[in-house]
Write a protein that holds these residues in place. Structure first.
Motif, PDB file in Angstrom:
ATOM      1  N   LYS A 130       4.322   6.476  -0.328  1.00 17.20           N
ATOM      2  CA  LYS A 130       3.678   7.720  -0.037  1.00 17.20           C
ATOM      3  C   LYS A 130       4.402   8.753   0.702  1.00 17.20           C
ATOM      4  O   LYS A 130       3.752   9.676   1.055  1.00 17.20           O
ATOM      5  CB  LYS A 130       2.439   7.243   0.541  1.00 17.20           C
ATOM      6  CG  LYS A 130       1.327   6.800  -0.144  1.00 17.20           C
ATOM      7  CD  LYS A 130       0.043   6.446   0.341  1.00 17.20           C
ATOM      8  CE  LYS A 130      -0.780   5.797  -0.559  1.00 17.20           C
ATOM      9  NZ  LYS A 130      -1.445   4.457  -0.109  1.00 17.20           N
ATOM     10  N   TRP A 131       5.802   8.279   0.829  1.00 19.41           N
ATOM     11  CA  TRP A 131       6.484   9.548   1.766  1.00 19.41           C
ATOM     12  C   TRP A 131       7.268  10.364   0.375  1.00 19.41           C
ATOM     13  O   TRP A 131       7.382  10.049  -0.810  1.00 19.41           O
ATOM     14  CB  TRP A 131       7.496   8.681   2.295  1.00 19.41           C
ATOM     15  CG  TRP A 131       8.639   7.973   1.769  1.00 19.41           C
ATOM     16  CD1 TRP A 131       9.631   8.290   1.115  1.00 19.41           C
ATOM     17  CD2 TRP A 131       8.459   6.621   1.415  1.00 19.41           C
ATOM     18  NE1 TRP A 131      10.397   7.271   0.734  1.00 19.41           N
ATOM     19  CE2 TRP A 131       9.570   6.268   0.864  1.00 19.41           C
ATOM     20  CE3 TRP A 131       7.276   5.764   1.962  1.00 19.41           C
ATOM     21  CZ2 TRP A 131       9.820   4.739   0.524  1.00 19.41           C
ATOM     22  CZ3 TRP A 131       7.728   4.178   1.483  1.00 19.41           C
ATOM     23  CH2 TRP A 131       8.823   3.963   0.802  1.00 19.41           C
TER      24      TRP A 131
ATOM     25  N   SER B 199       0.790  -1.160   0.025  1.00 17.56           N
ATOM     26  CA  SER B 199      -0.027   0.046  -0.026  1.00 17.56           C
ATOM     27  C   SER B 199       0.946   1.350   0.074  1.00 17.56           C
ATOM     28  O   SER B 199       0.280   2.541   0.018  1.00 17.56           O
ATOM     29  CB  SER B 199      -0.890   0.038   1.256  1.00 17.56           C
ATOM     30  OG  SER B 199      -0.331   0.214   2.348  1.00 17.56           O
ATOM     31  N   GLY B 200       2.018   1.092   0.065  1.00 18.52           N
ATOM     32  CA  GLY B 200       2.941   2.147  -0.242  1.00 18.52           C
ATOM     33  C   GLY B 200       3.128   3.069   1.116  1.00 18.52           C
ATOM     34  O   GLY B 200       3.672   4.081   0.805  1.00 18.52           O
ATOM     35  N   ARG B 201       2.853   2.450   2.140  1.00 23.86           N
ATOM     36  CA  ARG B 201       3.087   3.194   3.579  1.00 23.86           C
ATOM     37  C   ARG B 201       4.512   3.134   3.943  1.00 23.86           C
ATOM     38  O   ARG B 201       5.499   2.267   3.705  1.00 23.86           O
ATOM     39  CB  ARG B 201       2.372   2.431   4.641  1.00 23.86           C
ATOM     40  CG  ARG B 201       0.790   3.455   4.365  1.00 23.86           C
ATOM     41  CD  ARG B 201      -0.260   2.691   5.534  1.00 23.86           C
ATOM     42  NE  ARG B 201       0.285   2.619   6.950  1.00 23.86           N
ATOM     43  CZ  ARG B 201      -0.318   2.148   7.645  1.00 23.86           C
ATOM     44  NH1 ARG B 201      -1.425   1.081   7.502  1.00 23.86           N
ATOM     45  NH2 ARG B 201       0.126   1.972   8.892  1.00 23.86           N
ATOM     46  N   TRP B 202       5.040   4.163   4.683  1.00 24.71           N
ATOM     47  CA  TRP B 202       6.186   4.309   5.128  1.00 24.71           C
ATOM     48  C   TRP B 202       6.565   3.001   6.322  1.00 24.71           C
ATOM     49  O   TRP B 202       5.973   3.011   7.318  1.00 24.71           O
ATOM     50  CB  TRP B 202       6.504   5.458   5.943  1.00 24.71           C
ATOM     51  CG  TRP B 202       7.851   5.480   6.696  1.00 24.71           C
ATOM     52  CD1 TRP B 202       7.929   5.375   8.135  1.00 24.71           C
ATOM     53  CD2 TRP B 202       9.096   5.808   6.086  1.00 24.71           C
ATOM     54  NE1 TRP B 202       9.275   5.642   8.093  1.00 24.71           N
ATOM     55  CE2 TRP B 202      10.087   5.787   7.000  1.00 24.71           C
ATOM     56  CE3 TRP B 202       9.626   6.084   4.843  1.00 24.71           C
ATOM     57  CZ2 TRP B 202      11.489   6.032   6.844  1.00 24.71           C
ATOM     58  CZ3 TRP B 202      10.964   6.344   4.512  1.00 24.71           C
ATOM     59  CH2 TRP B 202      11.580   6.205   5.628  1.00 24.71           C
TER      60      TRP B 202
ATOM     61  N   GLN C  68       4.848   2.494  -5.691  1.00 29.00           N
ATOM     62  CA  GLN C  68       5.734   4.140  -5.337  1.00 29.00           C
ATOM     63  C   GLN C  68       5.299   4.255  -3.761  1.00 29.00           C
ATOM     64  O   GLN C  68       3.738   4.152  -3.501  1.00 29.00           O
ATOM     65  CB  GLN C  68       4.874   4.919  -6.217  1.00 29.00           C
ATOM     66  CG  GLN C  68       5.219   6.419  -6.016  1.00 29.00           C
ATOM     67  CD  GLN C  68       6.659   6.378  -6.582  1.00 29.00           C
ATOM     68  OE1 GLN C  68       7.193   5.983  -7.656  1.00 29.00           O
ATOM     69  NE2 GLN C  68       7.493   7.132  -5.796  1.00 29.00           N
TER      70      GLN C  68
END
Ligand SMILES: [Zn+2]
Length: 521
Positions: free
Chosen positions: A249-250, A159-162, A247
């Motif tokens: 999200k940060w 999900s592209g979370r840090w 990709q």
């Protein structure tokens, strides 16, 4: 009973994040209360699972070191402990093997085991069975948790979370993934600097000197900096098990393109540094034997004595002490370099490549690159434009360097002059250079200088010592002295025939008259 029971309270901080409800403080409070109720005296043993893993002998798995647990077991063995108190059985042991140790000990020493949830009488089959079962269930639960965590990690990453693995990536806050301004600035600059040809080593030295440490508080090394610059996290890429999956999200520090550029550039530099043969001594395979014309190579009968010797050993063939021979040849080479027509020398040595034109082109590219900074400052170009342009120019310069490199194979002088426009890279006037140019100087002028020197307190420069030499020639000398023994040898071999005649038997002092250094036609 007059003797108080000596209780060992064992507390363990779990690494399991979901288990934070059971911090050491909570465990201590409950255990001390239990001991107080029973009138036991207390000694505490604490372990922290957040510390480093260690390998157990005979096992490939890594376990957390548990110095507290080991101290506890040693004290039990020594009879210093009558009871072990822990919050729960799974606080006390994480592995069935550890429980068996405790059971053995309990049998020998009549050890009591108390937990907040109830006592185990390890002297009875039921007590032992309960303790074992509790251990098995605790383990099972732990493994399920770990599997759940892994699946969750994968989803998070997708999900592209840090959610970086391992230690904190430099320049990012490890929890939020928000860039830390100072570090981000520094790392961005490093990426551009490296693309512009600055060495990793140079950057590491600079940072270490200014007290800038890695995210784990260590000194920077080439390897760590290289790994950082290659980390996809800075291009905002989410990597799972070695593959880019999304990709992030940060906020990235640079573009995916720049990341690819760094990858290409840093791997190219790694392969370039692999050189098959590097001459360690400048006259090895260069100077010739006056008897047979064979090449001389360095031999070292003991550490304090090294000599160039003909491979056909025996009487008649040549062997000469290395230091005075190298010194003599160096002076001859420098005399030549101080007088030669640099431009003509280059053209003659590289007939097929117009090195003048290449060098001019290179200089204009470098100037253009310098302008980019101004364009960025004035806002005409933005950072991405500058990075892109700068990469293109760097590539062009590399192409020219490759051509000059090619020319170098024919003419080593070109290698010495390839950077002639770039005087910043020249070594400072060190003692070695000053000693050599003093030998080239006009003796009268030198004497005058020395008189003046008595009055002024700053040291002489090479330009003051040999004002009759053009700056080009002087720079050639500087470059030659700074070159590796390998390049020095190539230059000598291309420019001169160096022949060493045999000396009179029994004569040990170095005689320069027996060494001829003749420019090649
Ligand atoms: Zn010989």
């Amino acid at each position: 009973m007059t003797n108080t029971l000596r209780a060992a309270v064992y507390l363990r901080q779990s690494k399991d994040a979901e288990d934070n409800r059971l911090g050491v403080d909570r465990q201590r409070e409950d255990c001390l209360e239990l001991c107080a109720k029973r009138g036991w005296s207390v000694v505490e043993y604490v372990d922290n699972d957040l510390s480093a893993s260690v390998s157990m002998p005979g096992s490939r798995r890594k376990y957390k070191a548990r110095p507290g647990f080991e101290r506890l077991m040693a004290d039990v063995r020594d009879g210093k402990v009558d009871a072990i108190v822990s919050w729960d059985a799974d606080r006390l042991y994480r592995h069935p093997r550890e429980l068996e140790d405790i059971i053995d000990m309990a049998n020998q020493k009549q050890l009591a085991l108390a937990t907040i949830g109830g006592d185990f009488d390890l002297g009875t089959p039921t007590g032992r069975g309960t303790a074992r079962m509790k251990g098995v269930f605790a383990r099972m639960e732990m493994e399920q948790k770990s599997a759940r965590q892994k699946r969750a990690n994968k989803q998070l990453r997708e999900s592209g979370r840090w959610n970086p693995a391992g230690s904190r990536p430099y320049a990012y806050d490890s929890k939020t993934g928000v860039p830390i301004e100072f570090e981000a600035k520094l790392l961005k600059k490093a990426a551009t600097d490296v693309l512009n040809g600055k060495s990793l080593r140079g950057l590491c030295l600079e940072w270490n000197d200014s007290g800038i440490l890695t995210s784990t508080g260590a000194q920077w090394t080439n390897l760590v900096l290289r790994r950082s610059l290659l980390n996809p996290v800075y291009a905002g890429l989410v990597v799972h098990e070695g593959e880019v999956v999304a990709q992030g999200k940060w906020e990235p520090l640079w573009s995916v393109k720049q990341h690819e550029g760094l990858k290409a550039f840093l791997s190219q530099r790694a392969s370039r540094s692999k050189v098959a043969f590097i001459r360690q001594h400048m006259l090895s395979g260069v100077a010739k034997c006056g008897e047979c014309g064979g090449r001389l190579y360095l031999v070292r009968p003991n550490p304090s004595r090294s000599a160039y010797s003909c491979r056909t050993r025996g009487s008649g063939h040549v062997a000469r002490k290395a230091a005075p021979l190298e010194e003599h040849v160096t002076l001859e080479v420098l005399r030549y370099l101080s007088e030669c027509d640099v431009a003509t020398g280059l053209r003659e040595s590289t007939p097929e490549v117009d090195t003048d034109a290449l060098r001019a082109q290179r200089a204009s590219l470098k100037a253009k690159k310098g302008e980019l900074a101004t364009l960025l400052r004035t806002g005409i170009l933005d950072a991405d434009d500058v990075t892109r342009e700068s990469q293109i120019i760097t590539k062009d310069i590399a192409a020219i360097d490759a051509q000059l490199d090619q020319a170098t194979k024919a003419g080593p002088l070109a290698a010495l002059m390839a950077d002639a426009d770039d005087t910043e890279g020249l070594p400072a006037d060190d003692d070695q250079l000053l000693a050599y140019v003093s030998a080239l100087a006009d003796p009268e002028h030198l004497a005058q200088l020395q008189e003046q020197l008595a009055e002024q307190d700053h040291p002489l420069t090479a330009e003051q010592i040999v004002p009759h030499i053009s700056l080009d020639n002087l720079n050639l000398i500087r470059r030659w002295l700074a070159a590796s023994a390998d390049i020095q040898g190539k230059v000598i071999d291309q420019l001169f025939d160096v022949t060493v005649q045999k000396s009179t038997p029994g004569v040990r002092t170095f005689d320069p008259a027996l060494v001829s250094v003749v420019p090649k036609k």
